[in-house]
Enzyme design. Structure first.
Site: not given
Lengths: 183, 984
Positions: B100, B103, B108, B217
């Protein structure tokens, strides 16, 4: 005032001892970060030197050894330390390639993503900078910041207190010299 | 490799000429070179250099920094690609389906369970982490914390674990949606629709904050909106989880990875300070700003991370209405929304919304066209600006804070010595011995070396000896600071603990056990010195860290302190109770007998609960206090200690609330002497005990006893250094003034209320609801003093206050009293009926009794004696349960009851009520106008009974008192009674 910031301010005022002091303080820190990075479980292909310097910066910030307004200058002074580290490692890699762990290297040749050409380039740039230093120390500083520390033009402009345009022009000039030297 | 030496001799010229050449296009350079007035040598060199420009400029020559790929460095052999996640791979019980995203933190994957478990698609996060000992255990604890978040707008966390190879994974709810900013843009939502989405976000964040989980975050990428317009927050608490697990280097890289997009980081995050819920408020503020203004809050001269960092730390945000380029948005943003955004984006945590909930409320108020709570600040418009709701007894409840902090915490740190290395313990002992040694030398000259003196000496030595190891230094400083708090040396303690926290952060790192504990204690100290918002931030952060480290003792202590800090900050009572309940829930398995540490935790948690329940006027306070007392006895036995005194004081107060008067009052009488004997007459904890005892007595109708206790507390608080103009000084005056109002002495109460208002204004703010309440109560005293015009003006000034809850009920009832005194009975009746309806939500029966008394009088004056009788009887029943004798307030109630009974021709009952009232007043304060009024109405009842002689005599007695009354109506009443007696 925090210790690193103090050194930076003195360095900016032309204190050579302070510049050396900064180098002494930064070199081991950066080296440690660079090496720790490699003992990781997952491959980490896109880690640039910028990330290392950033990491070092944030670490010093977090431990209050550095004030927020010193960021750009910190990067500037860290750049030469970064250069030394990268050059040192490139040298040791090259040495390894020619002897030492040669067998091991041969076995896993395909997995070494760092290549001989890359190391050679780094070492050549390093030598070229020695020569450029005879002509214009400012250009050396710029190359260290731009190439070894991966700073952007605006960041460099801020650190050197010049315009972006000057940075771009000097970078062009430096690249002409580097290209000439590397020929 | 070529040599550049050939350039050396002419470099300055060449360099200058190059500058010119580089401004030109490649094509123009040849012409330029031809026409150049330089030596051929120079021209030649220039030509040579410029010839490289094709290579140097058109290809990416040296443009990217050297890549530090794995193989480049020495060290471990590179990891085979076979280990990299790819579709079809099994991680724990999950099979990866599709990537998906990837980073800095890892990747993910969309994944599904492959072990026959529940078939559902999950988002599987594969963080890059170092394997470390205890990782699995920490992941499990983490999952438990995050799993406690059960909210429709928060994506669920299903599982956190390690696969067979020790690779960590997190299974999260897979949300199909788009980032909130994209959603708004795609659908071209208007401002109100955007606000409604933001409200959803804020409510979800508030839910997490209530469970002490901070997001850390918040950014549009983490806030998805589903096709049906439902917000889903991703990655709650994950940032913190990662921080705990990743190596410090990696952790910093993650920030570094985002270094160019720090857009949503709060100033405290930038500064590397502890992160609390306030940080989420800020980040949410940035998200809101961008969604509403479609612009960034900071205008940067130079687009660099450094410039943004600098701006976040130091530059105030531009008004959203100024930043936006959309004319419609500008109009909508000007005013309230500017103020709301501005308040959420304050640099200083204490100026920000104290909770995300408050932010959400303001959005709601704005949507409902109600005035918002955001302060007007420098916005230049007059905002309606009131903060937070409060329950009635804030002043009473907060007095406990001092001793909660001082007393129960004292022993908490001692366990460190037990756990520390033997060598470290030895050094601590040496230190203590050396301090005591010095003190002994001193005592030759001065026999009265106190504990406080010793602590100050210890502090001196700590400063002098900076050579010790940091952990030892921090431990010693924390211990000394804690003892200072116990001795009431708050200012000294706060300074020392600040130093300890600094050293700990620098030398031990922010996650170190000692750092976290020092931070918690700092929160406690700040709460004590009135800086409750900072305290809440520090405590939330410390509790969070302690919880993740599995340090349940610090969690319990921290939650106890947080309860008090919240009470001091005027957080809604229910939320305070919730925090205290979390403290009880955090207690590890039932404490074993003889486990002093466990017993202390139990005592502390239940003390916090009792305190919060009293504050919230909820049942169960006595049981909680009993539990705290029993646990405390395991440690201290029957001997007195500061914390046990506080527990006993709370218990007495809880017992009064539950109607166990006798026992409670007898216990209260013992408490102040015990506290003085244990701590000396000037100790701040004695003030706390005295204030609570006073409150207990006031509730039980012992007005004189209450005044004595409050006076004692006031004297100590005024003498405590470092509390000039403090909230504590204000609250004790509030209590004293309340007691004097109960004694019907407005001339004493009024100046005390004036001082209260001044002190609350400087400590809480002039617009704080508590300050407003003090002004409302003061206005009521003006009625009592017969200054109806002043009272009218005072109430007029308070008419714009957005009262809610019980304060609204109280204020409305006081307005009813004013209208009643003005003879505007119809209006008075409407107000009083409204007020009593508002009070029906309250569990505070004494508050209700007071309201019922006013309502009864108003009904009587409005010609509704039957209705009056009902409310007065209900009030009397309440007082009969809460008082041993007849207090002035109950005597006044009996006067009203007697008057009603006279009107209803229930003459015997009337005479009985009025005689009780008259006797009580005569004993309490023979010269008070209320004594005169009791006599006057008793005379009327006697007259109606036909006992004209007695009636005449009583009327004469009444006159003797009432001629001096400051209230004109009293003399009018006397006049008409005289006429009535003369004509009949």
């Amino acid at each position: 005032m925090s210790d690193i910031t103090g050194l930076i301010i003195r360095a900016r005022d032309g204190d050579r001892e302070a510049v050396d002091g900064l180098f002494q303080a930064m070199y081991p820190e950066l080296r440690r970060i660079a090496h720790t990075r490699l003992r990781r479980g997952f491959p980490d292909p896109d880690v640039g030197t910028t990330a290392l310097v950033n990491e070092c910066y944030l670490k010093l910030r977090a431990s209050n050894r550095l004030d927020a307004d010193s960021r750009a200058h910190f990067f500037a002074y860290t750049a030469s330390a970064m250069r030394s580290i990268i050059v040192d490692i490139a040298r040791s890699k090259a040495a390894e390639r020619h002897g030492g762990h040669a067998v091991h290297v041969t076995l896993d040749e395909g997995l070494w993503s760092g290549d001989a050409a890359g190391e050679a380039l780094i070492l050549k740039v390093h030598e070229a900078l020695e020569q450029i230093g005879e002509l214009d120390q400012r250009l050396v500083q710029l190359v260290e910041m731009r190439y070894f520390a991966g700073m952007t033009d605006p960041e460099i402009a801020e650190a050197l207190d010049v315009t972006d345009r000057t940075v771009r022009r000097d970078w062009q000039k430096a690249r002409l010299l580097l290209a000439t030297a590397l020929r | 490799m070529a040599d550049l030496k050939f350039l050396a001799s002419e470099w300055p010229t060449i360099s200058r000429r190059l500058d010119e050449a580089l401004l030109l296009t490649a094509a123009d350079r040849d012409t330029w070179l031809e026409s150049l007035q330089e030596t051929e040598s120079i021209k030649l060199k220039l030509r040579g250099l410029l010839a490289e420009s094709t290579r140097a400029e058109t290809r990416d020559f040296l443009d990217a920094p050297p890549s530090l790929t794995l193989g480049f460095f020495e060290g471990s052999p590179p990891v085979a690609d076979a280990d990299a996640p790819r579709a079809g791979m099994l991680i724990g019980p999950y099979r990866l389906l599709a990537e998906l995203g990837v980073g800095g933190m890892g990747s993910v994957w969309l994944a599904e369970r492959a072990d026959g478990g529940l078939k559902r698609e999950v988002a599987l996060k594969l963080p890059r982490v170092n394997w470390s000992q205890g990782l699995a255990e920490r992941m499990r604890r983490e999952r438990d914390i995050l799993a406690s978040l059960d909210h429709p707008n928060i994506a669920r966390i299903y599982e956190a674990g390690l696969d067979a190879q020790g690779r960590p994974y997190l299974a999260l709810e897979y949300v199909e949606g788009v980032p909130i900013d994209v959603y708004c843009m795609q659908r071209a939502l208007d401002i109100n629709e955007r606000l409604k989405l933001l409200r959803q976000v804020a409510r979800a964040v508030a839910h997490a904050h209530a469970r002490l989980v901070v997001h850390r975050d918040l950014k549009p990428a983490n806030i998805l909106v589903t096709a049906d317009g439902q917000v889903r927050l991703l990655d709650f608490g994950i940032a913190k989880l990662m921080e705990g697990e990743l190596t410090q280097e990696t952790q910093l890289t993650q920030v570094a990875g985002r270094a160019l997009t720090l857009d949503y980081a709060s100033p405290e995050q930038i500064r590397g300070e502890p992160i609390g819920t306030a940080s989420d408020v800020y980040s949410l503020g940035v998200v809101a700003y961008e969604l509403l203004a479609e612009a960034k809050p900071y205008q940067l001269k130079r687009q660099s991370a450094a410039a943004l960092e600098e701006a976040i730390a130091n530059v105030d945000v531009r008004l959203a209405s100024v930043a936006t380029e959309n004319a419609v948005a500008r109009k909508a943003l000007t005013g309230d929304l500017d103020a709301i955004l501005n308040k959420s984006l304050k640099k200083n945590v204490t100026e920000r919304y104290s909770t995300v909930d408050a932010f959400a409320q303001d959005i709601e108020r704005h949507l409902a066209h109600l005035p918002v709570q955001a302060q007007p600040d420098a916005l230049g418009y007059r905002a309606r600006k009131f903060v937070r709701r409060h329950t009635l007894v804030i002043a009473a409840a907060t007095v406990v804070s001092a001793s909660l902090i001082g007393g129960l915490s004292a022993a908490l740190w001692q366990r460190q010595a037990a756990r520390a290395q033997a060598a470290r313990a030895e050094q601590v002992k040496d230190f203590v011995v050396s301090v005591l040694g010095d003190a002994n030398t001193d005592s030759g000259a001065n026999q009265t070396t106190t504990a406080a003196d010793l602590l100050k000496a210890a502090r001196q030595r700590l400063a002098a000896d900076l050579t010790r190891q940091p952990d030892l230094a921090v431990e010693l400083m924390t211990t000394v600071a804690n003892s200072m708090i116990g001795q009431g040396l708050y200012v000294e303690a706060a300074a020392l603990i600040q130093e300890a926290v600094n050293i700990a952060n620098q030398k031990l790192g922010p996650q170190h056990e000692l750092t976290v504990r020092a931070q918690a204690l700092q929160g406690a100290a700040l709460s004590r010195t009135g800086r409750s918002k900072e305290a809440i931030t520090l405590l939330t952060s410390a509790i969070d860290s302690a919880r993740r480290a599995g340090d349940s003792h610090t969690v319990v202590a921290g939650l106890g302190w947080l309860t008090v800090a919240q009470m001091n900050d005027g957080v809604a009572a229910a939320a305070c109770v919730e925090t205290a309940r979390l403290a009880v829930a955090a207690l590890s398995t039932p404490a074993r007998t003889g486990d002093a540490l466990g017993a202390r935790d139990v005592s502390q948690a239940h003390l916090a609960l009792a305190n919060a329940l009293i504050y919230a006027e909820q049942p169960g306070a006595a049981a909680a206090a009993e539990r705290a007392l029993a646990a405390g006895r395991e440690i201290y036995g029957q001997a007195d200690s500061q914390s046990m005194l506080i527990v006993r004081t709370l218990l007495a107060r809880a017992l009064v609330m539950e109607g166990q008067l006798d026992a409670a009052l007898r216990e209260a009488d013992r408490l102040i002497p015990s506290a003085v004997a244990l701590l000396g007459p000037q100790h701040p904890a004695v003030a706390d005990v005295a204030a609570l005892v006073g409150n207990t007595r006031l509730d039980a109708g012992n007005v004189t006893g209450a005044i004595n206790a409050f006076e004692q507390a006031k004297a100590i608080r005024d003498a405590v250094t470092g509390s000039e103009g403090s909230y504590d000084q204000g609250s004790i005056r509030w209590l004293l003034a309340t007691a004097h109002s109960d004694a019907r002495h407005p001339e004493i109460a009024l100046p005390l209320f004036d001082e209260t208002i001044r002190l609350f204004s400087s400590s809480l703010g002039a617009d704080h609801l508590v300050t407003m309440r003090a002004r409302s109560v003061r206005a009521e005293q003006l009625i009592e003093a017969g200054k109806l015009i002043d009272a009218e003006a005072a109430f007029e000034q308070l008419s714009h206050v957005p009262w809610t809850g019980l304060p609204r009920a109280g204020h409305t009832m006081r307005r009813a009293a004013l209208r009643s005194a003005q003879g505007r009975h119809g209006e008075a009746l409407a107000l009083a009926e409204e007020a009593i309806t508002l009070m029906s939500a309250s569990t505070n029966t004494l508050f209700r009794a007071k309201g019922l008394t006013t309502l009864g009088i108003v009904r009587l004056d409005a010609g509704q004696p039957q209705a009056a009788l009902a409310s007065l009887r209900e009030a009397d029943a309440i007082y009969a349960r809460s008082e041993l004798g007849i207090s002035p307030r109950r005597a006044d109630l009996l006067v009203a009851l007697g008057r009603t009974q006279t009107q209803l021709a229930d003459l015997n009952a009337a005479a009985a009520s009025l005689k009780s009232a008259e006797r009580a007043w005569q004993v309490f304060d023979a010269k008070n106008r209320h004594t005169g009024l009791a006599k006057l109405f008793l005379a009327d009842a006697l007259w109606a009974q036909g006992d004209k002689v007695a009636a005449q005599g009583m009327l004469n007695d009444a006159e003797a008192v009432l001629v001096a009354s400051a209230v004109a109506a009293d003399r009018t009443l006397l006049q008409s009674m005289r006429q009535k007696f003369a004509t009949q």
